[in-house]
Design a protein around this motif. Structure first.
Motif, PDB file in Angstrom:
ATOM      1  N   GLY A 236       0.824  -1.197   0.000  1.00 54.34           N
ATOM      2  CA  GLY A 236       0.000   0.000   0.000  1.00 54.34           C
ATOM      3  C   GLY A 236       0.859   1.248   0.000  1.00 54.34           C
ATOM      4  N   LYS A 237       0.383   2.276  -0.643  1.00 51.47           N
ATOM      5  CA  LYS A 237       1.139   3.519  -0.745  1.00 51.47           C
ATOM      6  C   LYS A 237       0.421   4.696  -0.083  1.00 51.47           C
ATOM      7  CE  LYS A 237       4.140   2.131  -4.178  1.00 51.47           C
ATOM      8  NZ  LYS A 237       4.922   1.140  -3.495  1.00 51.47           N
ATOM      9  N   ALA A 238      -0.874   4.549   0.173  1.00 55.40           N
ATOM     10  CA  ALA A 238      -1.660   5.633   0.765  1.00 55.40           C
ATOM     11  C   ALA A 238      -2.663   5.028   1.738  1.00 55.40           C
ATOM     12  CB  ALA A 238      -2.400   6.399  -0.331  1.00 55.40           C
ATOM     13  N   ILE A 239      -3.128   5.854   2.667  1.00 55.61           N
ATOM     14  CA  ILE A 239      -4.072   5.361   3.669  1.00 55.61           C
ATOM     15  C   ILE A 239      -5.315   4.780   3.010  1.00 55.61           C
ATOM     16  CG2 ILE A 239      -5.525   6.049   5.616  1.00 55.61           C
ATOM     17  CD1 ILE A 239      -3.380   8.047   6.364  1.00 55.61           C
TER      18      ILE A 239
ATOM     19  N   THR B  93     -11.285   7.122   9.616  1.00 56.96           N
ATOM     20  CA  THR B  93     -10.942   6.722  10.980  1.00 56.96           C
ATOM     21  C   THR B  93      -9.437   6.568  11.127  1.00 56.96           C
ATOM     22  OG1 THR B  93     -13.072   5.619  11.287  1.00 56.96           O
ATOM     23  CG2 THR B  93     -11.275   4.910  12.719  1.00 56.96           C
ATOM     24  N   ALA B  94      -8.784   5.974  10.129  1.00 62.62           N
ATOM     25  CA  ALA B  94      -7.322   5.839  10.168  1.00 62.62           C
ATOM     26  C   ALA B  94      -6.654   7.214  10.137  1.00 62.62           C
ATOM     27  CB  ALA B  94      -6.845   4.982   8.999  1.00 62.62           C
ATOM     28  N   TRP B  95      -7.179   8.138   9.323  1.00 62.23           N
ATOM     29  CA  TRP B  95      -6.635   9.495   9.266  1.00 62.23           C
ATOM     30  C   TRP B  95      -6.720  10.167  10.628  1.00 62.23           C
ATOM     31  CZ3 TRP B  95      -3.448  11.912   6.339  1.00 62.23           C
ATOM     32  CH2 TRP B  95      -3.390  11.669   4.967  1.00 62.23           C
ATOM     33  N   ARG B  96      -7.872  10.033  11.291  1.00 60.91           N
ATOM     34  CA  ARG B  96      -8.035  10.673  12.599  1.00 60.91           C
ATOM     35  C   ARG B  96      -7.028  10.122  13.598  1.00 60.91           C
ATOM     36  NH1 ARG B  96     -13.450  10.301  11.134  1.00 60.91           N
ATOM     37  NH2 ARG B  96     -13.748   8.382  12.313  1.00 60.91           N
ATOM     38  N   LEU B  97      -6.811   8.803  13.574  1.00 58.97           N
ATOM     39  CA  LEU B  97      -5.839   8.215  14.487  1.00 58.97           C
ATOM     40  C   LEU B  97      -4.446   8.786  14.217  1.00 58.97           C
ATOM     41  CD1 LEU B  97      -5.053   6.129  16.685  1.00 58.97           C
ATOM     42  CD2 LEU B  97      -4.589   4.558  14.787  1.00 58.97           C
ATOM     43  N   LEU B  98      -4.034   8.793  12.975  1.00 57.10           N
ATOM     44  CA  LEU B  98      -2.698   9.296  12.643  1.00 57.10           C
ATOM     45  C   LEU B  98      -2.546  10.774  12.992  1.00 57.10           C
ATOM     46  CD1 LEU B  98      -2.046   7.453   9.271  1.00 57.10           C
ATOM     47  CD2 LEU B  98      -1.080   6.942  11.512  1.00 57.10           C
ATOM     48  N   ALA B  99      -3.605  11.548  12.808  1.00 56.96           N
ATOM     49  CA  ALA B  99      -3.545  12.977  13.121  1.00 56.96           C
ATOM     50  C   ALA B  99      -3.380  13.217  14.617  1.00 56.96           C
ATOM     51  CB  ALA B  99      -4.812  13.670  12.618  1.00 56.96           C
ATOM     52  N   ASP B 100      -3.850  12.291  15.435  1.00 58.60           N
ATOM     53  CA  ASP B 100      -3.775  12.447  16.892  1.00 58.60           C
ATOM     54  C   ASP B 100      -2.439  12.003  17.486  1.00 58.60           C
ATOM     55  OD1 ASP B 100      -6.339  13.426  16.928  1.00 58.60           O
ATOM     56  OD2 ASP B 100      -7.261  11.542  17.594  1.00 58.60           O
ATOM     57  N   ILE B 101      -1.610  11.334  16.712  1.00 55.31           N
ATOM     58  CA  ILE B 101      -0.355  10.815  17.252  1.00 55.31           C
ATOM     59  C   ILE B 101       0.659  11.944  17.394  1.00 55.31           C
ATOM     60  CG2 ILE B 101       1.599   9.265  16.803  1.00 55.31           C
ATOM     61  CD1 ILE B 101      -0.375   7.329  15.515  1.00 55.31           C
ATOM     62  N   ASP B 102       1.164  12.097  18.624  1.00 58.11           N
ATOM     63  CA  ASP B 102       2.177  13.115  18.907  1.00 58.11           C
ATOM     64  C   ASP B 102       3.465  12.421  19.354  1.00 58.11           C
ATOM     65  OD1 ASP B 102       1.567  12.199  21.450  1.00 58.11           O
ATOM     66  OD2 ASP B 102       0.709  14.086  22.144  1.00 58.11           O
ATOM     67  N   GLU B 103       4.426  13.218  19.808  1.00 56.31           N
ATOM     68  CA  GLU B 103       5.726  12.656  20.222  1.00 56.31           C
ATOM     69  C   GLU B 103       5.579  11.657  21.372  1.00 56.31           C
ATOM     70  OE1 GLU B 103       8.672  13.027  18.716  1.00 56.31           O
ATOM     71  OE2 GLU B 103       7.644  14.205  17.192  1.00 56.31           O
ATOM     72  N   THR B 104       4.689  11.942  22.301  1.00 53.77           N
ATOM     73  CA  THR B 104       4.472  11.028  23.424  1.00 53.77           C
ATOM     74  C   THR B 104       3.926   9.697  22.932  1.00 53.77           C
ATOM     75  OG1 THR B 104       4.025  12.910  24.868  1.00 53.77           O
ATOM     76  CG2 THR B 104       3.277  10.757  25.634  1.00 53.77           C
TER      77      THR B 104
END
Length: 131
Positions: free
Chosen positions: A72-75, A96-107
Motif C-alpha cells: 500500500g502507498k496511501a491510507i 478513521t485511520a486518518w483521525r488516528l494518525l492525526a492524533d499521534i504526537d511525540e508522546t
C-alpha cells in the motif's frame, strides 16, 4: 473502545474454492497478534480515545502496517484489506485511520516504540523456545 475482535478463521484447502488475494498479508496480522504487538499498540494509543469509543487504535495501527507491508502507498489502500473481510475481518475506514494518525504526537510515538520493543522481545523469546 469498540474491539474489532479477532480476525476470521481461515480454512486452507486444495480444492481451489474461496481463493483470495493478499492472504500472505494475513500472516503479518497474525504475527502481530501472536507477539502481542496489536495489544501493545492498543495500550499505547488508548489515551488517544479517552471516551473509549470507536475502533481499537491498536488494530487500526496494525492494519496500517499490514497494508504498507502488502504494498500500500496511501491510507486509502486500507480498502484492499477492508474488501477482504473474510480474510482480515472488519477494517477501519480511511477517515478513521486518518483521525488516528492525526492524533499521534511525540508522546504517542514513544509509547509505540516501547510497544514494538516489547513485541520484538516476545518474538525473540518465541524463536528461542523452538531452537
Amino acid at each position: 473502545m469498540r474491539g474489532i475482535g479477532l480476525r476470521p478463521k481461515v480454512h486452507v484447502g486444495a480444492d481451489g474454492a474461496g481463493v483470495v488475494g493478499h492472504a500472505g498479508a494475513r500472516l503479518l496480522a497474525d504475527l502481530a497478534n501472536a507477539t502481542g504487538l496489536t495489544t501493545a499498540y492498543s495500550a499505547a494509543l488508548g489515551p488517544l480515545r479517552p471516551r473509549g469509543r470507536g475502533h481499537d487504535p491498536g488494530r487500526i495501527a496494525t492494519d496500517l502496517a499490514v497494508m504498507l507491508a502488502d504494498g500500500g502507498k496511501a491510507i486509502a489502500d486500507l480498502a484492499v484489506l477492508r474488501d477482504q473481510a473474510g480474510v482480515f475481518g472488519p477494517v477501519a475506514s480511511t477517515p478513521t485511520a486518518w483521525r488516528l494518525l492525526a492524533d499521534i504526537d511525540e508522546t504517542a510515538l514513544a509509547r509505540l516504540a516501547s510497544a514494538r520493543a516489547q513485541a520484538r522481545e516476545v518474538a525473540w523469546l518465541q524463536v528461542s523456545a523452538y531452537t
